[in-house]
Design a protein around this motif. Structure first.
Motif, PDB file in Angstrom:
ATOM      1  N   ALA A  62       0.862  -1.188   0.000  1.00 42.76           N
ATOM      2  CA  ALA A  62       0.000   0.000   0.000  1.00 42.76           C
ATOM      3  C   ALA A  62       0.892   1.229   0.000  1.00 42.76           C
ATOM      4  O   ALA A  62       1.950   1.233   0.638  1.00 42.76           O
ATOM      5  CB  ALA A  62      -0.922   0.007   1.221  1.00 42.76           C
ATOM      6  N   ASP A  64       0.764   5.787  -0.311  1.00 41.21           N
ATOM      7  CA  ASP A  64      -0.005   7.019  -0.364  1.00 41.21           C
ATOM      8  C   ASP A  64       0.976   8.182  -0.280  1.00 41.21           C
ATOM      9  O   ASP A  64       2.143   7.994   0.067  1.00 41.21           O
ATOM     10  CB  ASP A  64      -1.003   7.065   0.796  1.00 41.21           C
ATOM     11  CG  ASP A  64      -2.051   8.153   0.623  1.00 41.21           C
ATOM     12  OD1 ASP A  64      -2.123   8.723  -0.478  1.00 41.21           O
ATOM     13  OD2 ASP A  64      -2.778   8.440   1.597  1.00 41.21           O
ATOM     14  N   THR A 125      -4.345   1.646  -3.119  1.00 46.93           N
ATOM     15  CA  THR A 125      -4.096   3.089  -3.187  1.00 46.93           C
ATOM     16  C   THR A 125      -5.409   3.835  -2.974  1.00 46.93           C
ATOM     17  O   THR A 125      -6.483   3.223  -2.913  1.00 46.93           O
ATOM     18  CB  THR A 125      -3.495   3.514  -4.546  1.00 46.93           C
ATOM     19  OG1 THR A 125      -4.503   3.406  -5.557  1.00 46.93           O
ATOM     20  CG2 THR A 125      -2.295   2.665  -4.925  1.00 46.93           C
ATOM     21  N   CYS A 147      -9.085   2.311  -2.128  1.00 48.64           N
ATOM     22  CA  CYS A 147      -9.300   2.469  -0.693  1.00 48.64           C
ATOM     23  C   CYS A 147     -10.784   2.621  -0.373  1.00 48.64           C
ATOM     24  O   CYS A 147     -11.459   3.515  -0.903  1.00 48.64           O
ATOM     25  CB  CYS A 147      -8.518   3.685  -0.202  1.00 48.64           C
ATOM     26  SG  CYS A 147      -8.906   4.173   1.488  1.00 48.64           S
ATOM     27  N   THR A 226      -6.281   2.448   2.630  1.00 46.44           N
ATOM     28  CA  THR A 226      -4.930   2.974   2.866  1.00 46.44           C
ATOM     29  C   THR A 226      -4.800   3.478   4.302  1.00 46.44           C
ATOM     30  O   THR A 226      -4.008   4.368   4.581  1.00 46.44           O
ATOM     31  CB  THR A 226      -4.612   4.108   1.883  1.00 46.44           C
ATOM     32  OG1 THR A 226      -5.617   5.133   2.003  1.00 46.44           O
ATOM     33  CG2 THR A 226      -4.574   3.607   0.454  1.00 46.44           C
ATOM     34  N   CYS A 229      -1.400   3.590   5.651  1.00 41.28           N
ATOM     35  CA  CYS A 229      -0.639   4.743   5.164  1.00 41.28           C
ATOM     36  C   CYS A 229      -1.024   6.003   5.918  1.00 41.28           C
ATOM     37  O   CYS A 229      -0.162   6.804   6.304  1.00 41.28           O
ATOM     38  CB  CYS A 229      -0.884   4.940   3.671  1.00 41.28           C
ATOM     39  SG  CYS A 229      -0.339   3.560   2.636  1.00 41.28           S
TER      40      CYS A 229
END
Length: 494
Positions: A62, A64, A125, A147, A226, A229
């Protein structure tokens, strides 16, 4: 003091810092490029721990972009995954000049170079168009998921109808077949009159990247969004201030990553040295799970063991090589699941495909384990990623040079972990410290002689530059992200 530290300019000081890390960590990787004015544009870096983690947990990726972490407003991309303790691990990081398709392609291509061209199975993403195009070109075979959190937020923003977000979420997470999803979706569109809604039409066209009905059976290590992230970005913001120079940025980033690696060491210690209390009647099966899985993975499997009480067998078909069980759920007689059991090779396969999606045996499999009187979880149903031995290197004969390099840095990571344990015990007293120090010095001399006899080049510098000129500081860039405070002509009221 800051001026003295960065007397060779900020970009030069940051690259010198990374070069110094490469001297200490012989498997540290970094790469950068410059523009026509020899200004630093993009640079990527990953240490040996990150590269070893990717070798063990590379299945799901993943990434971001976060903003406002440095004085040049360069977007920061952090590529993360999930380790055997279900914690977030960082595989690599990059500071970018912009967020174009070409820049994201450079990030992914450089990432693959650092990771011996081993590609992930799946990618998550937030749906950025530039990211999507870059993934399609560089990772064409990876399953790309959008996401779920961003989709729900977009649903709330674009469709102003009460309860639509919850209705959309139910469609997104429904576990039925693709045909059932299509039926539910079209019925929802017809009932709410969304045939002409532009956003609903566009998002339906992307359904194969967000609908659970199309994605079940694809392995994402439990990631639907995400969120990892976002959590990583929030964590990094505690270390990274808005106007950090690049030299300060890479130092503070190292501090943040070190803390994350310490969390993994703590989880390793708890899994290996704590005894969990058994709480189900299937004590033999539960005890086997305790010995195999890490603490967090075991707790997830035990939850499936408890859920198995709600299911019972309503159908059975058998032949020479396979037995098929049909299961139903208490108070839900219309729902059916099929579990296939092969006694010869001891394998289980369930129609819910939870094992293929997450890697943990589902409650339906546990029911069949009970019926078949299995005292251990079949090896075919144990994903190494979630076990205590996830980072143990099993030596095998490599097929090519790439595999040989992969073996090399997995061995490097294993030895590093062992040396940490040695250092802990040796630092207890002065005598043990001196003894360990002498032994390490003697062993280092011997290993250095062996290494020099079979020397391999490992250095990575700028794009194709053998002798580079002084790299100039980057320009301040304009990003897509949070612009911060916007100046207005209106005076704030008291």
């Amino acid at each position: 003091m800051r001026r003295i530290e960065i007397k060779d300019d900020d970009a030069e000081a940051a690259l010198a810092y990374l070069c110094g890390k490469a001297e200490i960590d012989s498997f540290f990787f970094y790469k950068f490029n410059v523009d026509e004015e020899i200004r630093l544009t993009n640079f990527f870096w990953a240490d040996s721990t990150a590269r070893m983690d990717y070798a063990c947990f590379r299945d799901a990726l993943a990434f971001d972009t976060t903003y406002r972490t440095n004085a040049y407003k360069k977007p920061l991309v952090v590529l993360v995954g999930v380790n055997h303790h279900h914690q977030t691990v960082v595989f690599g990081s990059a500071l970018l000049i912009d967020e174009s398709v070409g820049t994201y392609e450079w990030v992914l291509e450089t990432f693959l170079i650092a990771m011996m061209n081993r590609k992930p199975i799946s990618v998550v993403t937030d749906g950025d168009k530039a990211m999507r195009k870059a993934i399609k070109k560089v990772l064409p075979h990876a399953c790309h998921r959008l996401c779920s959190w961003h989709l729900q937020r977009n649903a709330f923003t674009n469709v102003h109808i009460k309860d639509f977000t919850s209705i959309f979420a139910r469609c997104m997470f429904m576990r039925g077949s693709a045909e059932e999803f299509e039926k539910v979706w079209h019925q929802m569109v017809e009932n709410l009159g969304f045939n002409e809604n532009r956003w609903v039409t566009e998002i339906y066209g992307k359904r194969k990247r967000w609908a659970e009905a199309y994605l079940h059976g694809k392995f994402f290590a439990g990631m639907r969004s995400t969120q990892r992230c976002e959590s990583m970005n929030a964590y990094l913001n505690r270390f990274l201030k808005i106007r950090l120079r690049l030299y300060e940025f890479v130092q503070q980033f190292d501090r943040a990553i070190l803390r994350i690696q310490q969390n993994e060491a703590k989880a390793d210690f708890e899994s290996n040295n704590s005894s969990l209390v058994l709480s189900t009647k299937l004590s033999i099966l539960e005890n086997h799970a305790v010995t195999v899985y890490t603490k967090e993975s075991f707790l997830k499997f035990r939850e499936e063991m408890k859920n198995a009480e709600l299911f019972f067998v309503v159908g059975f078909v058998s032949d020479v090589s396979m037995r098929a069980y049909t299961l139903s759920k208490f108070r839900h007689p219309n729902l059916k699941w099929e579990v296939q059991f092969s006694p010869n090779i001891v394998t289980l396969k369930c129609s819910c495909m939870m094992y293929e999606s997450i890697g943990i045996p589902c409650c339906h499999m546990v029911v069949v384990m009970k019926v078949e009187h299995l005292e251990e979880i079949p090896k075919s149903c144990i994903l190494k990623k979630w076990t205590k031995l996830a980072k143990m290197h099993s030596r095998s004969s490599p097929e090519n040079q790439m595999d040989n390099d992969m073996d090399w840095f997995v061995r490097y990571g294993s030895l590093s972990s062992m040396c940490n344990k040695l250092s802990y015990y040796a630092s207890d007293t002065s005598s043990s410290f001196l003894e360990a120090k002498n032994e390490i010095e003697n062993l280092t001399v011997r290993m250095e002689e062996l290494y020099n006899s079979n020397l391999k080049g490992k250095k990575v510098t700028g794009d194709g530059a053998t002798i580079r000129n002084q790299v100039r500081d980057p320009n301040i860039v304009k990003t897509k992200g949070n612009p911060g405070k916007v100046a207005t002509n209106f005076q704030k009221g008291r």
